[in-house]
Design a protein around this motif. Structure first.
Motif, mmCIF file in Angstrom:
data_model
loop_
_atom_site.group_PDB
_atom_site.id
_atom_site.type_symbol
_atom_site.label_atom_id
_atom_site.label_comp_id
_atom_site.label_asym_id
_atom_site.label_seq_id
_atom_site.Cartn_x
_atom_site.Cartn_y
_atom_site.Cartn_z
ATOM 1 N N ARG A 76 0.863 -1.182 0.000
ATOM 2 C CA ARG A 76 0.000 0.000 0.000
ATOM 3 C C ARG A 76 0.895 1.225 0.000
ATOM 4 O O ARG A 76 1.810 1.334 0.809
ATOM 5 C CB ARG A 76 -0.897 0.012 1.244
ATOM 6 C CG ARG A 76 -1.768 1.266 1.334
ATOM 7 C CD ARG A 76 -2.553 1.266 2.636
ATOM 8 N NE ARG A 76 -3.199 2.533 2.876
ATOM 9 C CZ ARG A 76 -4.497 2.766 2.748
ATOM 10 N NH1 ARG A 76 -5.298 1.790 2.349
ATOM 11 N NH2 ARG A 76 -4.999 3.949 3.006
ATOM 12 N N GLU A 78 0.682 5.518 0.034
ATOM 13 C CA GLU A 78 -0.224 6.600 0.402
ATOM 14 C C GLU A 78 0.555 7.904 0.321
ATOM 15 O O GLU A 78 1.692 7.973 0.787
ATOM 16 C CB GLU A 78 -0.720 6.360 1.825
ATOM 17 C CG GLU A 78 -1.749 7.327 2.305
ATOM 18 C CD GLU A 78 -2.286 6.915 3.662
ATOM 19 O OE1 GLU A 78 -2.160 7.728 4.599
ATOM 20 O OE2 GLU A 78 -2.810 5.785 3.791
ATOM 21 N N TRP A 123 -4.376 6.996 -1.781
ATOM 22 C CA TRP A 123 -3.706 5.725 -1.566
ATOM 23 C C TRP A 123 -4.024 4.749 -2.694
ATOM 24 O O TRP A 123 -5.008 4.901 -3.419
ATOM 25 C CB TRP A 123 -4.112 5.119 -0.222
ATOM 26 C CG TRP A 123 -5.598 4.985 -0.037
ATOM 27 C CD1 TRP A 123 -6.439 5.898 0.531
ATOM 28 C CD2 TRP A 123 -6.418 3.899 -0.474
ATOM 29 N NE1 TRP A 123 -7.731 5.435 0.485
ATOM 30 C CE2 TRP A 123 -7.746 4.205 -0.119
ATOM 31 C CE3 TRP A 123 -6.165 2.692 -1.109
ATOM 32 C CZ2 TRP A 123 -8.809 3.357 -0.383
ATOM 33 C CZ3 TRP A 123 -7.231 1.840 -1.390
ATOM 34 C CH2 TRP A 123 -8.526 2.176 -1.018
#
Length: 142
Positions: A76, A78, A123
Motif C-alpha cells: 500500500r 499513500e 492511496w
C-alpha cells in the motif's frame, strides 16, 4: 492490511525533483524486504501520486508525505498533502494533462482518497503474488 510487516514514511518538499526522490525512497524500502513482482506498477503509481501532491499540495512550502506499507500479499502506498479539494479520475480524453489518477485506477488493485480536516491522503494498493528473495538485497537498486 493483514499481516503488516513493514512500514515507512518520509516527507518531501513540494518541488518537481522530489518525485524522483519519492520513487527512490520506495525502491530503497522495497529492496530491504525484497522487491515485489509488481514493482514497476507500484513505482508508476508513486510517480503519479507524488506529482499530484507537488501540483496540489496546498500552501507554499508545505511538504507532502509518502507512506509505504508492505505485507506478505499486499503493498500500500499513500501520499498525504495539505491541499484542498478531492482528487478524481478525469475521463475527458481531450485534456492534455490530468490523467494520473486514471492510470492509478487502471493499474492498482484498489485506490481511494481520504480527506482530513486539513488536506487529504490518496492511496493505492497492490496485491503481490511473490517477493524476490531477500538475498537480492545485496544488489543495489537501480
Amino acid at each position: 492490511m493483514a499481516e503488516l510487516t513493514q512500514l515507512a514514511d518520509r516527507l518531501f518538499p513540494p518541488a518537481p525533483k522530489s518525485v524522483s526522490e519519492a520513487r527512490a525512497f520506495v525502491i530503497d524500502e522495497l529492496y530491504q524486504w525484497g522487491p515485489p513482482d509488481r514493482l514497476d506498477d507500484i513505482l508508476l503509481c508513486v510517480s503519479e501520486l507524488a506529482t499530484n501532491a507537488v501540483l496540489h499540495s496546498g500552501p507554499e512550502n508545505h511538504a507532502y508525505r509518502v507512506r509505504l506499507e508492505t505485507g506478505s500479499e499486499e503493498v500500500r502506498i499513500e501520499v498525504d498533502d495539505r491541499g484542498s479539494g478531492t482528487p478524481h479520475v478525469r475521463t475527458d480524453h481531450d485534456d492534455t494533462h490530468g490523467r494520473g489518477l486514471l492510470l492509478v485506477a487502471g493499474i492498482a488493485d484498489d485506490w481511494g482518497v481520504t480527506t482530513h480536516r486539513v488536506g487529504k491522503s490518496v492511496w493505492a494498493t497492490f496485491e503481490v503474488g511473490s517477493w524476490m528473495p531477500a538475498l537480492l538485497n545485496v544488489i543495489p537498486p537501480p
